[in-house]
Design a protein around this motif. Structure first.
Motif, PDB file in Angstrom:
ATOM      1  N   GLN A 186      38.520  41.510  39.092  1.00  0.00           N
ATOM      2  CA  GLN A 186      38.278  40.109  38.726  1.00  0.00           C
ATOM      3  C   GLN A 186      37.644  40.036  37.343  1.00  0.00           C
ATOM      4  O   GLN A 186      38.030  39.218  36.505  1.00  0.00           O
ATOM      5  N   SER A 187      36.676  40.906  37.098  1.00  0.00           N
ATOM      6  CA  SER A 187      35.984  40.930  35.810  1.00  0.00           C
ATOM      7  C   SER A 187      36.864  41.502  34.705  1.00  0.00           C
ATOM      8  O   SER A 187      36.923  40.961  33.598  1.00  0.00           O
ATOM      9  N   ARG A 188      37.586  42.567  35.028  1.00  0.00           N
ATOM     10  CA  ARG A 188      38.381  43.269  34.011  1.00  0.00           C
ATOM     11  C   ARG A 188      39.483  42.388  33.452  1.00  0.00           C
ATOM     12  O   ARG A 188      39.748  42.389  32.253  1.00  0.00           O
ATOM     13  N   HIS A 189      40.150  41.631  34.318  1.00  0.00           N
ATOM     14  CA  HIS A 189      41.321  40.870  33.885  1.00  0.00           C
ATOM     15  C   HIS A 189      40.971  39.453  33.422  1.00  0.00           C
ATOM     16  O   HIS A 189      41.870  38.693  33.040  1.00  0.00           O
ATOM     17  N   LYS A 190      39.705  39.086  33.494  1.00  0.00           N
ATOM     18  CA  LYS A 190      39.218  37.803  32.969  1.00  0.00           C
ATOM     19  C   LYS A 190      39.864  36.600  33.653  1.00  0.00           C
ATOM     20  O   LYS A 190      39.887  35.503  33.115  1.00  0.00           O
ATOM     21  N   GLN A 191      40.407  36.814  34.810  1.00  0.00           N
ATOM     22  CA  GLN A 191      40.924  35.738  35.652  1.00  0.00           C
ATOM     23  C   GLN A 191      40.922  36.294  37.072  1.00  0.00           C
ATOM     24  O   GLN A 191      40.570  37.452  37.281  1.00  0.00           O
ATOM     25  N   PHE A 192      41.277  35.462  38.049  1.00  0.00           N
ATOM     26  CA  PHE A 192      41.016  35.866  39.431  1.00  0.00           C
ATOM     27  C   PHE A 192      42.224  36.415  40.189  1.00  0.00           C
ATOM     28  O   PHE A 192      42.056  37.039  41.224  1.00  0.00           O
ATOM     29  N   PHE A 193      43.441  36.173  39.708  1.00  0.00           N
ATOM     30  CA  PHE A 193      44.613  36.408  40.559  1.00  0.00           C
ATOM     31  C   PHE A 193      44.747  37.850  41.048  1.00  0.00           C
ATOM     32  O   PHE A 193      44.936  38.101  42.243  1.00  0.00           O
ATOM     33  N   ILE A 194      44.650  38.831  40.158  1.00  0.00           N
ATOM     34  CA  ILE A 194      44.835  40.223  40.569  1.00  0.00           C
ATOM     35  C   ILE A 194      43.717  40.663  41.502  1.00  0.00           C
ATOM     36  O   ILE A 194      43.960  41.266  42.561  1.00  0.00           O
ATOM     37  N   GLY A 195      42.484  40.357  41.138  1.00  0.00           N
ATOM     38  CA  GLY A 195      41.338  40.752  41.962  1.00  0.00           C
ATOM     39  C   GLY A 195      41.299  40.066  43.310  1.00  0.00           C
ATOM     40  O   GLY A 195      40.640  40.543  44.240  1.00  0.00           O
ATOM     41  N   LYS A 196      42.008  38.959  43.436  1.00  0.00           N
ATOM     42  CA  LYS A 196      42.049  38.218  44.693  1.00  0.00           C
ATOM     43  C   LYS A 196      43.312  38.492  45.514  1.00  0.00           C
ATOM     44  O   LYS A 196      43.420  38.006  46.634  1.00  0.00           O
ATOM     45  N   SER A 197      44.260  39.243  44.972  1.00  0.00           N
ATOM     46  CA  SER A 197      45.579  39.310  45.596  1.00  0.00           C
ATOM     47  C   SER A 197      46.008  40.706  46.036  1.00  0.00           C
ATOM     48  O   SER A 197      47.194  40.953  46.233  1.00  0.00           O
ATOM     49  N   LEU A 198      45.079  41.613  46.236  1.00  0.00           N
ATOM     50  CA  LEU A 198      45.443  42.905  46.787  1.00  0.00           C
ATOM     51  C   LEU A 198      45.936  42.718  48.225  1.00  0.00           C
ATOM     52  O   LEU A 198      45.443  41.853  48.954  1.00  0.00           O
ATOM     53  N   ASP A 199      46.883  43.526  48.632  1.00  0.00           N
ATOM     54  CA  ASP A 199      47.427  43.427  49.989  1.00  0.00           C
ATOM     55  C   ASP A 199      46.317  43.476  51.032  1.00  0.00           C
ATOM     56  O   ASP A 199      45.367  44.253  50.912  1.00  0.00           O
ATOM     57  N   THR A 200      46.440  42.652  52.051  1.00  0.00           N
ATOM     58  CA  THR A 200      45.541  42.554  53.224  1.00  0.00           C
ATOM     59  C   THR A 200      44.206  41.893  52.923  1.00  0.00           C
ATOM     60  O   THR A 200      43.329  41.878  53.786  1.00  0.00           O
ATOM     61  N   THR A 201      44.029  41.311  51.740  1.00  0.00           N
ATOM     62  CA  THR A 201      42.718  40.760  51.383  1.00  0.00           C
ATOM     63  C   THR A 201      42.581  39.262  51.678  1.00  0.00           C
ATOM     64  O   THR A 201      41.743  38.585  51.095  1.00  0.00           O
ATOM     65  N   CYS A 202      43.410  38.768  52.611  1.00  0.00           N
ATOM     66  CA  CYS A 202      43.232  37.379  53.056  1.00  0.00           C
ATOM     67  C   CYS A 202      43.324  37.307  54.576  1.00  0.00           C
ATOM     68  O   CYS A 202      44.259  36.707  55.124  1.00  0.00           O
ATOM     69  N   PRO A 203      42.371  37.907  55.291  1.00  0.00           N
ATOM     70  CA  PRO A 203      42.341  37.719  56.746  1.00  0.00           C
ATOM     71  C   PRO A 203      42.201  36.233  57.072  1.00  0.00           C
ATOM     72  O   PRO A 203      41.436  35.521  56.412  1.00  0.00           O
ATOM     73  N   MET A 204      42.921  35.797  58.099  1.00  0.00           N
ATOM     74  CA  MET A 204      42.911  34.371  58.432  1.00  0.00           C
ATOM     75  C   MET A 204      43.086  34.203  59.939  1.00  0.00           C
ATOM     76  O   MET A 204      43.826  34.942  60.577  1.00  0.00           O
ATOM     77  N   GLY A 205      42.391  33.219  60.497  1.00  0.00           N
ATOM     78  CA  GLY A 205      42.524  32.939  61.925  1.00  0.00           C
ATOM     79  C   GLY A 205      41.150  32.657  62.550  1.00  0.00           C
ATOM     80  O   GLY A 205      40.221  32.285  61.847  1.00  0.00           O
ATOM     81  N   PRO A 206      41.001  32.853  63.857  1.00  0.00           N
ATOM     82  CA  PRO A 206      42.022  33.371  64.766  1.00  0.00           C
ATOM     83  C   PRO A 206      43.091  32.341  65.135  1.00  0.00           C
ATOM     84  O   PRO A 206      44.118  32.696  65.671  1.00  0.00           O
ATOM     85  N   TRP A 207      42.816  31.073  64.838  1.00  0.00           N
ATOM     86  CA  TRP A 207      43.753  29.993  65.150  1.00  0.00           C
ATOM     87  C   TRP A 207      43.519  28.843  64.201  1.00  0.00           C
ATOM     88  O   TRP A 207      42.567  28.835  63.402  1.00  0.00           O
ATOM     89  N   ILE A 208      44.414  27.864  64.254  1.00  0.00           N
ATOM     90  CA  ILE A 208      44.226  26.609  63.532  1.00  0.00           C
ATOM     91  C   ILE A 208      43.749  25.572  64.533  1.00  0.00           C
ATOM     92  O   ILE A 208      44.424  25.315  65.535  1.00  0.00           O
TER      93      ILE A 208
END
Length: 302
Positions: A186-208
């Motif tokens: 996040q710091s290195r690239h001076k924006q958030f997309f890469i640091g926020k978008s590594l595979d499996t880094t958005c756990p979500m649930g358990p339900w809506i």
């Protein structure tokens, strides 16, 4: 109503969790018993696309189940299914609000970092995993993996230029999201997309949880625990920008669509905010709990 996506006997189903959160009604198998047809869509995304007609159809099925002799046989124990992310592969990037709690903005910098306007970045759809799934440690690209417990909003109907006073009408429901972040990227690239978008880094649930269950999403307790230690503890009343404003700003010139996911920001207590920092390590166990929704649990890969 609590809606899930589950795997059962090698098939994926949309289900409705019962009130004590111990059983799930698989919609299509139950509907097949009722009418002889599997008339529900096969994904929760497609169900949300149907709008209020989906809720009416579910309500009708639920009323039929509980009023007859079929209830016991049509429900499946949650222990017998695998919970997936409610929307396993979103159609779009996840919209994410940055620095939406003043104390978090300060811990990441200073009072000067408290934003005057809604700050938004996105996470790739490939980041999404479900409850109890393993988050990759990504040791080949980062040594500063961090957690961020958040309330997520699921949009329920299409809209643009949505007024704040009408914004809650555009919501389908709410879930829990852990915005796992590689701080060094996040710091290195001076924006958030890469640091926020590594595979499996958005756990979500358990339900809506359907919006009808939560009268005021801007007043919910939120807590993140790592390895038994409370790291984050706040309430969504501390949002800088309440959900109505976030939706209004996002939709000002951009169309929001059913199934769009908006992560509303994380409170103070992230790993980077400690001195020294408490970044995630292999085997760490994370639990994010939000009032009226439940608990999302995930572990960092050993």
């Amino acid at each position: 109503m609590k809606f899930v996506t589950v795997k059962h006997n090698h098939e994926t189903f949309v289900g409705l969790v019962d009130s004590d959160e111990s059983k799930v009604l698989l919609l299509n198998p139950a509907e097949e018993v009722r009418t002889g047809k599997r008339s529900f869509p096969s994904s929760l995304q497609e169900c949300i696309d149907l709008g209020e007609s989906f809720i009416e159809q579910v309500q009708g099925l639920h009323d039929w189940v509980i009023s007859g002799a079929h209830a016991a046989s049509l429900y499946v124990s949650l222990d017998e299914v695998t919970l997936l992310a409610p929307i396993p592969r979103p159609n779009k990037n996840i919209f994410s609000v940055g620095k939406n709690y003043a104390e978090h903005a300060i811990e990441m910098g200073s009072e000067a970092d408290i934003p005057e306007h809604v700050m938004v970045f996105t996470k790739a759809p490939t980041t999404v995993i479900g409850p109890n799934e393993t988050v990759l440690n990504h040791q080949d690209v980062t040594n500063q993996l961090d957690y961020e417990g958040e309330l997520a909003v699921i949009i329920g109907k299409k809209g643009r230029a949505i007024k704040k006073e009408e914004a809650l009408d555009y919501i389908f429901g709410y879930t829990i999201l852990n915005d796992v972040t590689a701080r060094d990227l996040q710091s290195r690239h001076k924006q958030f997309f890469i640091g926020k978008s590594l595979d499996t880094t958005c756990p979500m649930g358990p339900w809506i949880v359907h919006k009808s269950v939560i009268e005021n999403p801007n007043h919910l307790n939120i807590e993140t625990i790592v390895n038994g230690e409370v790291r984050q503890s706040s309430n969504t009343k501390n949002f800088i920008f309440p959900i109505e404003e976030v939706i209004s700003v996002l939709s000002a010139g951009m169309t929001l669509e059913p199934g769009d996911i908006i992560a509303t920001g994380t409170p103070a207590g992230v790993g980077k905010g400690f001195k020294p920092p408490k970044f995630l390590s292999s085997g760490d166990q994370m639990e994010v709990t939000i009032e009226k929704i439940g608990t999302l649990k995930n572990t960092i890969k050993q």
